[in-house]
Design an enzyme around this catalytic site. Structure first.
Site, PDB file in Angstrom:
ATOM      1  N   PHE A 105       0.801  -1.113  -0.241  1.00 23.76           N
ATOM      2  CA  PHE A 105      -0.272   0.399   0.000  1.00 23.76           C
ATOM      3  C   PHE A 105       0.634   1.246   0.120  1.00 23.76           C
ATOM      4  O   PHE A 105       1.657   2.170   0.988  1.00 23.76           O
ATOM      5  CB  PHE A 105      -0.793   0.193   1.251  1.00 23.76           C
ATOM      6  CG  PHE A 105      -1.577  -0.925   1.245  1.00 23.76           C
ATOM      7  CD1 PHE A 105      -3.042  -1.173   0.687  1.00 23.76           C
ATOM      8  CD2 PHE A 105      -1.406  -2.448   2.078  1.00 23.76           C
ATOM      9  CE1 PHE A 105      -3.978  -2.495   0.670  1.00 23.76           C
ATOM     10  CE2 PHE A 105      -2.503  -3.597   1.821  1.00 23.76           C
ATOM     11  CZ  PHE A 105      -3.656  -3.141   1.344  1.00 23.76           C
ATOM     12  N   CYS A 106       0.417   1.955  -0.798  1.00 25.49           N
ATOM     13  CA  CYS A 106       1.540   3.335  -1.255  1.00 25.49           C
ATOM     14  C   CYS A 106       0.462   4.972  -1.451  1.00 25.49           C
ATOM     15  O   CYS A 106      -0.937   4.448  -1.082  1.00 25.49           O
ATOM     16  CB  CYS A 106       2.162   2.787  -2.212  1.00 25.49           C
ATOM     17  SG  CYS A 106       1.244   2.885  -4.341  1.00 25.49           S
ATOM     18  N   ALA A 107       0.504   5.911  -1.257  1.00 29.26           N
ATOM     19  CA  ALA A 107       0.289   7.069  -2.201  1.00 29.26           C
ATOM     20  C   ALA A 107      -1.141   6.386  -2.433  1.00 29.26           C
ATOM     21  O   ALA A 107      -2.017   6.591  -2.604  1.00 29.26           O
ATOM     22  CB  ALA A 107       0.791   8.021  -2.365  1.00 29.26           C
TER      23      ALA A 107
END
Length: 102
Positions: free
Chosen positions: A6-8
């Site tokens: 999970f990232c930006a």
């Protein structure tokens, strides 16, 4: 095993995901690895076995941890050096350690 990164926005981890898939194949590990936006963690948490946060969203760890605890899945922040080097093997090992398989 299903691993969620999970990232930006869910895009920047694409290369890391590919490197992790290569590492899993080399180690003979059956793993489904995908990248998502951190904002979608609650949506995908019921479907994954482990969650890894990109360093750029480490500030969401407390909120993310609560979502993961509710779904009984481990979570950790990917170390900046491993993320920056796109080290699929080290990040895969982190996921395996969280799952108690390492």
């Amino acid at each position: 095993m299903k691993i969620g990164l999970f990232c930006a926005a869910g895009f920047s981890t694409g290369m890391l995901v590919n490197n992790m898939k290569v590492a899993a194949k080399e180690l003979g590990i059956d793993a489904e690895i995908d990248a998502y936006s951190q904002a979608k963690l609650a949506d995908f948490a019921p479907e994954i076995d482990v969650a890894l946060l990109g360093p750029q969203v480490a500030y969401t760890l407390d909120k993310s941890k609560a979502i993961c605890e509710a779904n009984h899945i481990p979570i950790a922040v990917i170390p900046m050096a491993d993320y920056g080097m796109l080290d699929g093997k080290k990040v895969l090992n982190l996921a395996l350690e969280l799952l108690g398989e390492k």
